[in-house]
Design a protein around this motif. Structure first.
Motif, PDB file in Angstrom:
ATOM      1  N   LEU A 102       0.857  -1.181   0.000  1.00 36.63           N
ATOM      2  CA  LEU A 102       0.000   0.000   0.000  1.00 36.63           C
ATOM      3  C   LEU A 102       0.887   1.224   0.000  1.00 36.63           C
ATOM      4  O   LEU A 102       1.634   1.435   0.934  1.00 36.63           O
ATOM      5  N   LEU A 103       0.833   2.024  -1.043  1.00 35.93           N
ATOM      6  CA  LEU A 103       1.613   3.249  -1.082  1.00 35.93           C
ATOM      7  C   LEU A 103       0.791   4.359  -0.472  1.00 35.93           C
ATOM      8  O   LEU A 103      -0.299   4.661  -0.926  1.00 35.93           O
ATOM      9  N   LEU A 104       1.313   4.956   0.579  1.00 35.47           N
ATOM     10  CA  LEU A 104       0.618   6.059   1.227  1.00 35.47           C
ATOM     11  C   LEU A 104       0.796   7.289   0.335  1.00 35.47           C
ATOM     12  O   LEU A 104       1.807   7.959   0.371  1.00 35.47           O
ATOM     13  N   ALA A 105      -0.219   7.593  -0.427  1.00 36.80           N
ATOM     14  CA  ALA A 105      -0.075   8.605  -1.459  1.00 36.80           C
ATOM     15  C   ALA A 105      -0.180  10.002  -0.870  1.00 36.80           C
ATOM     16  O   ALA A 105      -0.845  10.233   0.124  1.00 36.80           O
ATOM     17  N   GLY A 106       0.475  10.940  -1.571  1.00 36.53           N
ATOM     18  CA  GLY A 106       0.330  12.335  -1.228  1.00 36.53           C
ATOM     19  C   GLY A 106       0.994  12.704   0.059  1.00 36.53           C
ATOM     20  O   GLY A 106       1.799  11.991   0.602  1.00 36.53           O
ATOM     21  N   CYS A 107       0.642  13.859   0.573  1.00 37.52           N
ATOM     22  CA  CYS A 107       1.186  14.355   1.824  1.00 37.52           C
ATOM     23  C   CYS A 107       0.184  14.111   2.911  1.00 37.52           C
ATOM     24  O   CYS A 107      -0.960  14.496   2.788  1.00 37.52           O
ATOM     25  N   SER A 108       0.623  13.494   3.985  1.00 41.72           N
ATOM     26  CA  SER A 108      -0.274  13.178   5.089  1.00 41.72           C
ATOM     27  C   SER A 108      -0.358  14.360   6.021  1.00 41.72           C
ATOM     28  O   SER A 108       0.005  15.465   5.663  1.00 41.72           O
ATOM     29  N   THR A 109      -0.827  14.156   7.267  1.00 47.53           N
ATOM     30  CA  THR A 109      -1.258  15.285   8.044  1.00 47.53           C
ATOM     31  C   THR A 109      -0.811  15.273   9.475  1.00 47.53           C
ATOM     32  O   THR A 109      -1.126  14.370  10.217  1.00 47.53           O
ATOM     33  N   VAL A 110      -0.095  16.295   9.883  1.00 47.78           N
ATOM     34  CA  VAL A 110       0.010  16.628  11.290  1.00 47.78           C
ATOM     35  C   VAL A 110      -0.028  18.127  11.360  1.00 47.78           C
ATOM     36  O   VAL A 110       0.708  18.788  10.656  1.00 47.78           O
ATOM     37  N   GLY A 111      -0.849  18.669  12.205  1.00 52.07           N
ATOM     38  CA  GLY A 111      -0.918  20.107  12.334  1.00 52.07           C
ATOM     39  C   GLY A 111      -0.949  20.521  13.774  1.00 52.07           C
ATOM     40  O   GLY A 111      -1.179  19.707  14.652  1.00 52.07           O
ATOM     41  N   SER A 112      -0.747  21.775  14.040  1.00 52.52           N
ATOM     42  CA  SER A 112      -0.915  22.297  15.385  1.00 52.52           C
ATOM     43  C   SER A 112      -2.380  22.619  15.598  1.00 52.52           C
ATOM     44  O   SER A 112      -3.170  22.711  14.660  1.00 52.52           O
ATOM     45  N   THR A 113      -2.767  22.827  16.835  1.00 57.36           N
ATOM     46  CA  THR A 113      -4.161  23.119  17.122  1.00 57.36           C
ATOM     47  C   THR A 113      -4.593  24.421  16.485  1.00 57.36           C
ATOM     48  O   THR A 113      -5.776  24.599  16.188  1.00 57.36           O
ATOM     49  N   SER A 114      -3.680  25.323  16.227  1.00 53.36           N
ATOM     50  CA  SER A 114      -4.052  26.599  15.637  1.00 53.36           C
ATOM     51  C   SER A 114      -4.478  26.456  14.187  1.00 53.36           C
ATOM     52  O   SER A 114      -5.100  27.342  13.623  1.00 53.36           O
ATOM     53  N   ASP A 115      -4.162  25.334  13.562  1.00 50.61           N
ATOM     54  CA  ASP A 115      -4.533  25.114  12.159  1.00 50.61           C
ATOM     55  C   ASP A 115      -6.001  24.764  12.002  1.00 50.61           C
ATOM     56  O   ASP A 115      -6.511  24.715  10.892  1.00 50.61           O
ATOM     57  N   ALA A 116      -6.663  24.444  13.094  1.00 49.41           N
ATOM     58  CA  ALA A 116      -7.933  23.740  12.973  1.00 49.41           C
ATOM     59  C   ALA A 116      -9.109  24.529  13.503  1.00 49.41           C
ATOM     60  O   ALA A 116     -10.057  23.984  14.021  1.00 49.41           O
ATOM     61  N   GLY A 117      -9.086  25.830  13.333  1.00 48.73           N
ATOM     62  CA  GLY A 117     -10.162  26.618  13.893  1.00 48.73           C
ATOM     63  C   GLY A 117     -11.399  26.684  13.034  1.00 48.73           C
ATOM     64  O   GLY A 117     -12.450  27.142  13.474  1.00 48.73           O
ATOM     65  N   SER A 118     -11.337  26.292  11.765  1.00 49.30           N
ATOM     66  CA  SER A 118     -12.476  26.431  10.884  1.00 49.30           C
ATOM     67  C   SER A 118     -13.530  25.397  11.185  1.00 49.30           C
ATOM     68  O   SER A 118     -13.270  24.332  11.700  1.00 49.30           O
ATOM     69  N   SER A 119     -14.770  25.712  10.832  1.00 47.46           N
ATOM     70  CA  SER A 119     -15.869  24.779  11.069  1.00 47.46           C
ATOM     71  C   SER A 119     -15.862  23.713   9.999  1.00 47.46           C
ATOM     72  O   SER A 119     -15.318  23.880   8.913  1.00 47.46           O
ATOM     73  N   ASP A 120     -16.502  22.595  10.284  1.00 45.65           N
ATOM     74  CA  ASP A 120     -16.514  21.463   9.362  1.00 45.65           C
ATOM     75  C   ASP A 120     -17.718  21.505   8.440  1.00 45.65           C
ATOM     76  O   ASP A 120     -18.752  22.076   8.768  1.00 45.65           O
ATOM     77  N   ALA A 121     -17.564  20.836   7.321  1.00 43.06           N
ATOM     78  CA  ALA A 121     -18.718  20.621   6.468  1.00 43.06           C
ATOM     79  C   ALA A 121     -19.628  19.596   7.109  1.00 43.06           C
ATOM     80  O   ALA A 121     -19.249  18.899   8.046  1.00 43.06           O
ATOM     81  N   ALA A 122     -20.854  19.508   6.584  1.00 33.80           N
ATOM     82  CA  ALA A 122     -21.802  18.546   7.143  1.00 33.80           C
ATOM     83  C   ALA A 122     -21.249  17.142   7.028  1.00 33.80           C
ATOM     84  O   ALA A 122     -20.554  16.797   6.071  1.00 33.80           O
ATOM     85  N   ASP A 123     -21.548  16.322   8.025  1.00 33.79           N
ATOM     86  CA  ASP A 123     -21.073  14.940   8.061  1.00 33.79           C
ATOM     87  C   ASP A 123     -21.687  14.167   6.900  1.00 33.79           C
ATOM     88  O   ASP A 123     -22.914  14.144   6.739  1.00 33.79           O
ATOM     89  N   ASP A 124     -20.842  13.563   6.063  1.00 35.40           N
ATOM     90  CA  ASP A 124     -21.362  12.809   4.914  1.00 35.40           C
ATOM     91  C   ASP A 124     -21.587  11.346   5.240  1.00 35.40           C
ATOM     92  O   ASP A 124     -21.880  10.544   4.350  1.00 35.40           O
ATOM     93  N   GLY A 125     -21.426  10.981   6.513  1.00 36.94           N
ATOM     94  CA  GLY A 125     -21.670   9.601   6.920  1.00 36.94           C
ATOM     95  C   GLY A 125     -20.467   8.705   6.841  1.00 36.94           C
ATOM     96  O   GLY A 125     -20.536   7.541   7.245  1.00 36.94           O
ATOM     97  N   THR A 126     -19.334   9.206   6.317  1.00 34.83           N
ATOM     98  CA  THR A 126     -18.120   8.402   6.241  1.00 34.83           C
ATOM     99  C   THR A 126     -17.498   8.263   7.627  1.00 34.83           C
ATOM    100  O   THR A 126     -17.382   9.242   8.365  1.00 34.83           O
ATOM    101  N   PHE A 127     -17.083   7.059   7.983  1.00 33.58           N
ATOM    102  CA  PHE A 127     -16.436   6.831   9.275  1.00 33.58           C
ATOM    103  C   PHE A 127     -15.143   7.632   9.322  1.00 33.58           C
ATOM    104  O   PHE A 127     -14.353   7.625   8.370  1.00 33.58           O
ATOM    105  N   THR A 128     -14.916   8.328  10.432  1.00 35.40           N
ATOM    106  CA  THR A 128     -13.768   9.211  10.561  1.00 35.40           C
ATOM    107  C   THR A 128     -12.953   8.842  11.789  1.00 35.40           C
ATOM    108  O   THR A 128     -13.492   8.724  12.892  1.00 35.40           O
ATOM    109  N   VAL A 129     -11.656   8.684  11.580  1.00 39.19           N
ATOM    110  CA  VAL A 129     -10.727   8.383  12.669  1.00 39.19           C
ATOM    111  C   VAL A 129      -9.928   9.633  12.994  1.00 39.19           C
ATOM    112  O   VAL A 129      -9.345  10.256  12.105  1.00 39.19           O
TER     113      VAL A 129
END
Length: 363
Positions: free
Chosen positions: A22-49
């Motif tokens: 399995l090739l982990l494609a693209g750039c993955s994610t680690v951010g600081s808490t300051s990166d995450a202040g925006s609100s989310d889109a509506a839940d599309d029902g996809t399981f989220t970890v």
């Protein structure tokens, strides 16, 4: 799909759940808490970890856990949100708020500052979000980790046998580089290791056992260890055990800086600093946990939760949701084990159900 840019190529990361690469494609994610202040889109029902890496310095396995988890989530078509706890109580607590805001369906994490866990646990319990914790237990969270009690005993026994072979058990000082914030985990790893040394070499005087706070961190251990050496100026044959490799290596480096490394041996826990080109020459062994592979066990729990059949919570090292076998190795044995990135690649092509213990420890 919600991500925070990590800014580095994800590595190959399918561990123990499929033979295909399995090739982990693209750039993955680690951010600081300051990166995450925006609100989310509506839940599309996809399981989220939601996945929180530990963020401790000098611990590459922590970022790699996130890479592996990202690959496993992608394989399942799940959404994935990754943050770093930055080895900080405050950040870990803020990250819990962010994961709840993002509406994740479950959380997996390593938190090296577990004093924050009771507060975090209440937040997740109130939000109805199940949590998997790696190696540090918290009531109500699924525990995935090594058999800490066995790991401590195995490491201490191996170090005691070396002291018996080299020094005829004439040990002037046994240093216990503790991480008291880890609670029972510290008792199992550090305390059991010291007890096991005493079992192999029963004539070491009780006063030759000395504890100090290393906090599971190389920098803290290096800063605090000199006081131990100063308090025991005549000690020559010295053994070091501790919460993890960083704690032990901090004491070993302090000994080198002080010119006290002529007859000292340390045996680590977790294997984080026992492989690769720059192993401390006085780190004679460690108990490897193959920490990068923990997400594979966590995703087995996640599969059941996503299917609507959450397993009963097992939240202690005595009754773990998934227990990892410890692998005690000498420095020479560890040198023959591939580095952390290569291990992940080899696991990706191994038969389904194969563990790193199977690949590197059974022989």
């Amino acid at each position: 799909m919600t991500h925070f840019t990590r800014g580095r190529l994800a590595r190959l990361g399918l561990v123990g759940v499929a033979a295909a690469s399995l090739l982990l494609a693209g750039c993955s994610t680690v951010g600081s808490t300051s990166d995450a202040g925006s609100s989310d889109a509506a839940d599309d029902g996809t399981f989220t970890v939601g996945f929180a890496v530990g963020g401790q310095p000098d611990a590459d396995w922590q970022d790699l856990q996130g890479d592996v988890a990202k690959g496993l989530a992608d394989q399942r078509g799940w959404d994935f949100v990754e943050l770093s706890n930055d080895n900080s109580e405050a950040t870990a607590t803020k990250n819990a708020d962010i994961f709840i805001q993002k509406g994740v369906d479950m959380v997996m994490m390593f938190n090296g500052q577990p004093s924050a866990n009771p507060v975090i646990a209440k937040k997740y319990a109130d939000a109805g979000i199940p949590v998997v914790t790696f190696d540090i237990a918290q009531p109500g969270w699924y525990f995935v980790g090594v058999d800490n009690a066995a790991a401590g005993t195995d490491g201490g026994t191996a170090l005691g046998e070396l002291a018996k072979e080299k020094w005829d058990c004439k040990v002037d000082l046994v240093i216990e580089a503790e991480g008291t914030a880890a609670g029972q985990i510290n008792t199992w790893r550090t305390g059991n290791a010291a007890d096991a040394i005493g079992t192999v070499c029963p004539d070491i005087p009780e006063e030759n056992y000395v504890k100090y706070e290393a906090d599971g961190n190389l920098t803290t251990s290096l800063a605090n260890a000199p006081g131990v050496f100063a308090a025991h100026p005549d000690a020559k044959n010295i053994l070091v055990v501790g919460l993890n490799d960083q704690a032990v290596v901090g004491a070993l480096q302090a000994a080198t800086q002080l010119g006290r490394d002529g007859s000292i041996m340390g045996w680590g826990q977790d294997g984080g600093l026992i492989t690769g080109p720059n192993v401390d020459p006085n780190l004679v062994g460690s108990v490897m946990y193959f920490l990068e592979g923990y997400p594979a066990s966590a995703f087995e729990i996640a599969d059941e939760i996503a299917a609507g059949n959450p397993p009963a919570v097992k939240d202690t090292g005595d009754d773990a949701a998934a227990s990892v076998k410890p692998c005690a190795v000498t420095a020479a044995e560890a040198a023959a084990i591939p580095d952390i990135n290569e291990r992940v690649k080899e696991l990706a092509s191994a038969p389904k159900g194969t563990s790193e213990y199977d690949l590197y420890c059974k022989s």
